[in-house]
Write a protein that holds these residues in place. Sequence first.
Motif, PDB file in Angstrom:
ATOM      1  N   VAL A  44     -51.818  24.328 -22.414  1.00  0.00           N
ATOM      2  CA  VAL A  44     -51.238  25.009 -21.243  1.00  0.00           C
ATOM      3  C   VAL A  44     -49.989  25.787 -21.671  1.00  0.00           C
ATOM      4  CG1 VAL A  44     -50.232  24.680 -18.948  1.00  0.00           C
ATOM      5  CG2 VAL A  44     -52.233  23.361 -19.629  1.00  0.00           C
ATOM      6  N   TYR A  45     -49.231  25.242 -22.630  1.00  0.00           N
ATOM      7  CA  TYR A  45     -48.062  25.947 -23.155  1.00  0.00           C
ATOM      8  C   TYR A  45     -48.479  27.270 -23.795  1.00  0.00           C
ATOM      9  CZ  TYR A  45     -44.199  27.113 -26.292  1.00  0.00           C
ATOM     10  OH  TYR A  45     -43.209  27.764 -26.977  1.00  0.00           O
ATOM     11  N   ALA A  54     -45.405  23.910 -18.716  1.00  0.00           N
ATOM     12  CA  ALA A  54     -46.666  23.306 -19.189  1.00  0.00           C
ATOM     13  C   ALA A  54     -46.654  21.806 -18.962  1.00  0.00           C
ATOM     14  CB  ALA A  54     -46.886  23.637 -20.655  1.00  0.00           C
ATOM     15  N   GLN A  55     -45.545  21.162 -19.292  1.00  0.00           N
ATOM     16  CA  GLN A  55     -45.429  19.719 -19.081  1.00  0.00           C
ATOM     17  C   GLN A  55     -45.566  19.364 -17.598  1.00  0.00           C
ATOM     18  OE1 GLN A  55     -41.635  19.258 -21.003  1.00  0.00           O
ATOM     19  NE2 GLN A  55     -42.561  18.467 -22.889  1.00  0.00           N
ATOM     20  N   ASP A  56     -44.891  20.137 -16.744  1.00  0.00           N
ATOM     21  CA  ASP A  56     -44.979  19.890 -15.297  1.00  0.00           C
ATOM     22  C   ASP A  56     -46.407  20.043 -14.787  1.00  0.00           C
ATOM     23  OD1 ASP A  56     -42.267  19.429 -15.173  1.00  0.00           O
ATOM     24  OD2 ASP A  56     -41.771  21.374 -14.279  1.00  0.00           O
ATOM     25  N   CYS A  57     -47.084  21.097 -15.232  1.00  0.00           N
ATOM     26  CA  CYS A  57     -48.453  21.347 -14.767  1.00  0.00           C
ATOM     27  C   CYS A  57     -49.406  20.246 -15.228  1.00  0.00           C
ATOM     28  CB  CYS A  57     -48.943  22.713 -15.252  1.00  0.00           C
ATOM     29  SG  CYS A  57     -48.093  24.089 -14.445  1.00  0.00           S
ATOM     30  N   ALA A  61     -51.384  17.641 -12.902  1.00  0.00           N
ATOM     31  CA  ALA A  61     -52.842  17.530 -13.023  1.00  0.00           C
ATOM     32  C   ALA A  61     -53.251  16.073 -13.240  1.00  0.00           C
ATOM     33  CB  ALA A  61     -53.347  18.408 -14.162  1.00  0.00           C
ATOM     34  N   PHE A  62     -52.484  15.335 -14.035  1.00  0.00           N
ATOM     35  CA  PHE A  62     -52.785  13.916 -14.240  1.00  0.00           C
ATOM     36  C   PHE A  62     -52.559  13.106 -12.958  1.00  0.00           C
ATOM     37  CE2 PHE A  62     -52.897  14.337 -18.931  1.00  0.00           C
ATOM     38  CZ  PHE A  62     -54.025  13.557 -19.166  1.00  0.00           C
ATOM     39  N   ILE A  63     -51.576  13.480 -12.190  1.00  0.00           N
ATOM     40  CA  ILE A  63     -51.360  12.798 -10.899  1.00  0.00           C
ATOM     41  C   ILE A  63     -52.567  13.012 -10.000  1.00  0.00           C
ATOM     42  CG2 ILE A  63     -49.985  12.847  -8.769  1.00  0.00           C
ATOM     43  CD1 ILE A  63     -47.543  13.453 -10.624  1.00  0.00           C
ATOM     44  N   SER A  64     -53.064  14.229  -9.992  1.00  0.00           N
ATOM     45  CA  SER A  64     -54.257  14.526  -9.200  1.00  0.00           C
ATOM     46  C   SER A  64     -55.477  13.773  -9.748  1.00  0.00           C
ATOM     47  CB  SER A  64     -54.514  16.033  -9.205  1.00  0.00           C
ATOM     48  OG  SER A  64     -55.601  16.351  -8.393  1.00  0.00           O
ATOM     49  N   THR A  85     -57.471  21.811 -14.059  1.00  0.00           N
ATOM     50  CA  THR A  85     -56.506  21.642 -12.973  1.00  0.00           C
ATOM     51  C   THR A  85     -55.114  22.103 -13.409  1.00  0.00           C
ATOM     52  OG1 THR A  85     -57.774  19.787 -12.101  1.00  0.00           O
ATOM     53  CG2 THR A  85     -55.499  19.961 -11.376  1.00  0.00           C
ATOM     54  N   ALA A  86     -54.680  21.710 -14.605  1.00  0.00           N
ATOM     55  CA  ALA A  86     -53.367  22.111 -15.117  1.00  0.00           C
ATOM     56  C   ALA A  86     -53.296  23.626 -15.302  1.00  0.00           C
ATOM     57  CB  ALA A  86     -53.073  21.396 -16.433  1.00  0.00           C
ATOM     58  N   SER A  87     -54.363  24.221 -15.794  1.00  0.00           N
ATOM     59  CA  SER A  87     -54.392  25.675 -15.985  1.00  0.00           C
ATOM     60  C   SER A  87     -54.287  26.402 -14.652  1.00  0.00           C
ATOM     61  CB  SER A  87     -55.678  26.097 -16.694  1.00  0.00           C
ATOM     62  OG  SER A  87     -55.751  25.508 -17.954  1.00  0.00           O
ATOM     63  N   ARG A  88     -54.997  25.917 -13.668  1.00  0.00           N
ATOM     64  CA  ARG A  88     -54.925  26.539 -12.334  1.00  0.00           C
ATOM     65  C   ARG A  88     -53.528  26.412 -11.741  1.00  0.00           C
ATOM     66  NH1 ARG A  88     -60.788  24.517 -10.050  1.00  0.00           N
ATOM     67  NH2 ARG A  88     -62.014  26.062 -11.201  1.00  0.00           N
ATOM     68  N   LEU A  89     -52.903  25.265 -11.938  1.00  0.00           N
ATOM     69  CA  LEU A  89     -51.528  25.086 -11.465  1.00  0.00           C
ATOM     70  C   LEU A  89     -50.592  26.076 -12.148  1.00  0.00           C
ATOM     71  CD1 LEU A  89     -51.345  21.191 -11.391  1.00  0.00           C
ATOM     72  CD2 LEU A  89     -51.126  22.709  -9.405  1.00  0.00           C
ATOM     73  N   ALA A  90     -50.746  26.243 -13.450  1.00  0.00           N
ATOM     74  CA  ALA A  90     -49.893  27.179 -14.193  1.00  0.00           C
ATOM     75  C   ALA A  90     -50.094  28.610 -13.696  1.00  0.00           C
ATOM     76  CB  ALA A  90     -50.187  27.081 -15.686  1.00  0.00           C
ATOM     77  N   ILE A  91     -51.331  28.980 -13.449  1.00  0.00           N
ATOM     78  CA  ILE A  91     -51.618  30.330 -12.944  1.00  0.00           C
ATOM     79  C   ILE A  91     -51.007  30.520 -11.560  1.00  0.00           C
ATOM     80  CG2 ILE A  91     -53.481  31.839 -12.129  1.00  0.00           C
ATOM     81  CD1 ILE A  91     -55.172  30.653 -14.490  1.00  0.00           C
ATOM     82  N   SER A  92     -51.138  29.529 -10.701  1.00  0.00           N
ATOM     83  CA  SER A  92     -50.565  29.634  -9.354  1.00  0.00           C
ATOM     84  C   SER A  92     -49.050  29.775  -9.413  1.00  0.00           C
ATOM     85  CB  SER A  92     -50.933  28.407  -8.522  1.00  0.00           C
ATOM     86  OG  SER A  92     -52.297  28.370  -8.263  1.00  0.00           O
TER      87      SER A  92
END
Length: 188
Positions: A44-45, A54-57, A61-64, A85-92
């Motif tokens: 993600v980074y 990246a760490q936040d996303c 994603a792991f929480i989800s 999920t993490a990639s989508r969060l980063a894009i958003s």
Amino acid sequence: MADLVLHGDGRSALGERSTSRVGMDERAFEELYAMSYRRLVGQVYAMCGDLAEAQDCVQEAFISAWRHRRSLDLDRAPETWVRVTASRLAISRWRRARKALRPPDRALAHGPVHEPGVTHLALVEALQKLPVEQRRAIVLHHLCDMPVAEIAAEIGAPVGTVKARLSRGRAALAVLLSDRLPEEVSRG
């Protein structure tokens, strides 16, 4: 082993029995986290260019994934689910940040809000004490810059009546405002 599989529309077909494993217990989830967190953050980074982001996303994603751990298909690589999920969060987040940098739409922008001054408050209060006809004539003439003839046409009254209302309204305002306004304004 071949079994008879019924489709949702009632048709039947000969197919392989599904042996898909679904759901993760806490230990399996902890293993997934331990094995893939650093790798996912690196991926993600590489996509977003911000390590903290990246760490936040990935964390989000792991929480989800934790909330969905009982329904994650283990044969379909839960790490992939977390990565997507993490990639989508980063894009958003990137889209939101980009939108925040754009200049605001001037049609939606509001000018600075100014507190009404003492003079304005006194005028509004005095106008409210005038009869409706006088108040309307004063507002249309002095605040809307309408000529007397246009006011007469708009309210359906003779020009002389509008002039009388303006005269009486100004006289009443002078009396009402003489005691209310600060001294420098009333000296005028």
